[in-house]
Design a protein around this motif. Structure first.
Motif, PDB file in Angstrom:
ATOM      1  N   UNK A   1       9.733 -25.631 -27.093  1.00  0.00           N
ATOM      2  CA  UNK A   1       8.499 -25.040 -27.608  1.00  0.00           C
ATOM      3  C   UNK A   1       7.594 -26.108 -28.220  1.00  0.00           C
ATOM      4  N   UNK A   2       8.160 -27.030 -28.981  1.00  0.00           N
ATOM      5  CA  UNK A   2       7.358 -28.120 -29.555  1.00  0.00           C
ATOM      6  C   UNK A   2       6.769 -28.981 -28.444  1.00  0.00           C
ATOM      7  N   UNK A   3       7.590 -29.279 -27.433  1.00  0.00           N
ATOM      8  CA  UNK A   3       7.094 -30.069 -26.307  1.00  0.00           C
ATOM      9  C   UNK A   3       5.913 -29.372 -25.648  1.00  0.00           C
ATOM     10  N   UNK A   4       6.040 -28.062 -25.441  1.00  0.00           N
ATOM     11  CA  UNK A   4       4.954 -27.294 -24.850  1.00  0.00           C
ATOM     12  C   UNK A   4       3.691 -27.384 -25.706  1.00  0.00           C
ATOM     13  N   UNK A   5       3.842 -27.184 -27.013  1.00  0.00           N
ATOM     14  CA  UNK A   5       2.676 -27.163 -27.902  1.00  0.00           C
ATOM     15  C   UNK A   5       1.967 -28.511 -27.962  1.00  0.00           C
ATOM     16  N   UNK A   6       2.689 -29.591 -27.673  1.00  0.00           N
ATOM     17  CA  UNK A   6       2.081 -30.922 -27.688  1.00  0.00           C
ATOM     18  C   UNK A   6       1.239 -31.189 -26.442  1.00  0.00           C
ATOM     19  N   UNK A   7       1.403 -30.369 -25.400  1.00  0.00           N
ATOM     20  CA  UNK A   7       0.684 -30.590 -24.148  1.00  0.00           C
ATOM     21  C   UNK A   7      -0.717 -29.995 -24.212  1.00  0.00           C
ATOM     22  N   UNK A   8      -1.694 -30.810 -23.903  1.00  0.00           N
ATOM     23  CA  UNK A   8      -3.087 -30.363 -23.907  1.00  0.00           C
ATOM     24  C   UNK A   8      -3.266 -29.178 -22.967  1.00  0.00           C
ATOM     25  N   UNK A   9      -3.878 -28.114 -23.485  1.00  0.00           N
ATOM     26  CA  UNK A   9      -4.186 -26.953 -22.672  1.00  0.00           C
ATOM     27  C   UNK A   9      -3.083 -25.934 -22.548  1.00  0.00           C
ATOM     28  N   UNK A  10      -1.930 -26.182 -23.161  1.00  0.00           N
ATOM     29  CA  UNK A  10      -0.805 -25.254 -23.047  1.00  0.00           C
ATOM     30  C   UNK A  10      -0.988 -24.050 -23.956  1.00  0.00           C
ATOM     31  N   UNK A  11      -0.210 -22.993 -23.683  1.00  0.00           N
ATOM     32  CA  UNK A  11      -0.146 -21.866 -24.606  1.00  0.00           C
ATOM     33  C   UNK A  11       0.467 -22.372 -25.914  1.00  0.00           C
ATOM     34  N   UNK A  12      -0.241 -22.233 -26.995  1.00  0.00           N
ATOM     35  CA  UNK A  12       0.245 -22.687 -28.295  1.00  0.00           C
ATOM     36  C   UNK A  12      -0.346 -23.995 -28.758  1.00  0.00           C
ATOM     37  N   UNK A  13      -0.938 -24.784 -27.838  1.00  0.00           N
ATOM     38  CA  UNK A  13      -1.502 -26.068 -28.259  1.00  0.00           C
ATOM     39  C   UNK A  13      -2.600 -25.871 -29.293  1.00  0.00           C
ATOM     40  N   UNK A  14      -3.395 -24.813 -29.114  1.00  0.00           N
ATOM     41  CA  UNK A  14      -4.482 -24.556 -30.044  1.00  0.00           C
ATOM     42  C   UNK A  14      -3.998 -23.970 -31.367  1.00  0.00           C
ATOM     43  N   UNK A  15      -2.739 -23.565 -31.426  1.00  0.00           N
ATOM     44  CA  UNK A  15      -2.174 -22.988 -32.650  1.00  0.00           C
ATOM     45  C   UNK A  15      -1.442 -24.028 -33.493  1.00  0.00           C
ATOM     46  N   UNK A  16      -1.195 -25.189 -32.908  1.00  0.00           N
ATOM     47  CA  UNK A  16      -0.352 -26.199 -33.542  1.00  0.00           C
ATOM     48  C   UNK A  16      -1.073 -26.894 -34.684  1.00  0.00           C
ATOM     49  N   UNK A  17      -0.444 -26.904 -35.852  1.00  0.00           N
ATOM     50  CA  UNK A  17      -0.959 -27.646 -36.999  1.00  0.00           C
ATOM     51  C   UNK A  17      -0.216 -28.962 -37.073  1.00  0.00           C
ATOM     52  N   UNK A  18      -0.905 -30.064 -36.937  1.00  0.00           N
ATOM     53  CA  UNK A  18      -0.269 -31.382 -36.943  1.00  0.00           C
ATOM     54  C   UNK A  18      -0.701 -32.180 -38.154  1.00  0.00           C
ATOM     55  N   UNK A  19       0.251 -32.912 -38.691  1.00  0.00           N
ATOM     56  CA  UNK A  19      -0.034 -33.797 -39.812  1.00  0.00           C
ATOM     57  C   UNK A  19      -0.349 -35.188 -39.314  1.00  0.00           C
TER      58      UNK A  19
END
Length: 353
Positions: free
Chosen positions: A286-304
């Motif tokens: 799931x983290x790998x997915x969220x790190x990918x540009x344009x994926x489901x969840x990428x726009x939801x990811x809060x990164x420090x």
């Protein structure tokens, strides 16, 4: 009394399972599975006549032996035993139980303990991927006590560091098994990802959910289980997994914006029953997915500012560190998590006649 066999009951991460030596099990898979069903008390929703805990996360078996590969110390086969169904699946691995594999092996004399810490190289037979487990062995003895807390487990224990290698495409052969970052199934955007665990990632909001529901609320939601099963079944076909009607994979994870200081909020199903937390390799995927540009969840990811990302789940969160290499398609350089483990029972297990 029926003939018994040596067994250990161990907690690894947020799962609990029966640990057995490979040499103690029948070589024939059908005979092995029959024995495991009788040991765990399946099929029965309560598993009252066996060692299973009546949930998917407590109906697990780890089979461990010396590795036949010179680059590894141990071979680890994970088997998911059905609770109310007479099924034994080896189509996935389990990163939670992996956290206890090295300690079990030291206890059984399969690998020597280091003076302060022990490092073992483990081949995960379900997927062919590798992991390195590092844990405390002061004075040459496994130490389970410590001050590391993980969400979903009361108290604290000694940390277990797990580095995952070669997990990209572990089951499907590709990080993005459909060839796309996003697929649309029955009007819903999904990301199909496999970095150690095949997972179908869906925005909770797209199913009319907040993404913060409790497992009990998800289990009681009318029609949700059938909807999840339909989406994962269709996704499985796109991922090349074939018929998954009796398989626990792919997992389905609903994602939402974090609300407790983490990087992303998750709710996971195995395969349609809500998970009380999230699996280790499921979280890695799931983290790998969220790190990918344009994926489901990428726009939801809060990164420090970098480093591990905290994956929120129903009982807390835990940190996952995934490093990607630039490229098209992207490649996974490394995945690391911290877990804990504990030995619960050692003795003789007696299968149902």
């Amino acid at each position: 009394m029926s003939p018994g066999m040596p067994a250990s009951l161990m907690r690894g991460g947020t799962s609990k399972g029966l640990f057995l030596l490979a040499s103690d099990l029948p070589a024939d898979p059908a005979d092995r599975d029959d024995l495991l069903l009788r040991l765990m008390g399946s099929p029965d929703p309560a598993q009252i006549d066996g060692l299973g805990g009546a949930t998917p996360v407590t109906s697990k078996v780890a089979v461990v032996g010396p590795s036949t590969d010179p680059d590894h110390d141990l071979d680890y086969l994970f088997l998911q035993v059905g609770v109310d169904a007479a099924t034994v699946s080896e189509r996935q691995t389990c990163g939670n139980l992996l956290a206890a594999v090295g300690q079990f092996a030291v206890g059984r004399g399969l690998v020597p303990a280091g003076r302060e810490r022990t490092e073992v190289r483990i081949r995960m037979l379900n997927t062919g991927a590798s992991a390195v487990s590092r844990f405390a062995t002061p004075g040459g003895r496994v130490e389970f006590g410590g001050d590391t807390a993980i969400a979903g487990v009361p108290g604290t224990a000694a940390p277990v560091l797990l580095d995952f290698l070669d997990t990209e495409g572990s089951t499907t052969g590709s990080l993005l098994p459909t060839g796309s970052v996003v697929d649309r199934i029955d009007g819903i955007d999904v990301t199909c990802i496999d970095n150690g665990m095949p997972v179908v990632v869906i925005r909770a909001a797209d199913l009319g959910l907040s993404g913060y529901e409790t497992p009990a609320e998800l289990a009681a939601a009318p029609g949700l289980a059938a909807r999840i099963d339909d989406l994962r079944t269709r996704a499985a076909a796109l991922m090349g997994l074939g018929d998954v009607s009796t398989a626990p994979v792919p997992k389905t994870t609903l994602v939402a914006p974090p609300r407790d200081g983490g990087a992303i909020s998750t709710r996971t199903f195995i395969p349609v029953r809500p998970h009380p937390a999230i699996g280790v390799l499921g979280a890695v995927s799931v983290v790998t997915s969220a790190l990918l540009e344009g994926s489901v969840g990428h726009d939801l990811l809060a990164r420090g500012t970098g480093g591990p990302l905290a994956v929120e789940h129903p009982t807390g969160s835990f940190e996952v560190d995934v490093a990607l290499r630039d490229g098209e398609p992207p490649r996974v350089a490394r995945s690391t998590v911290v877990r804990t483990a504990r030995a619960l029972f050692e003795g003789i297990a007696h299968p149902r006649p």
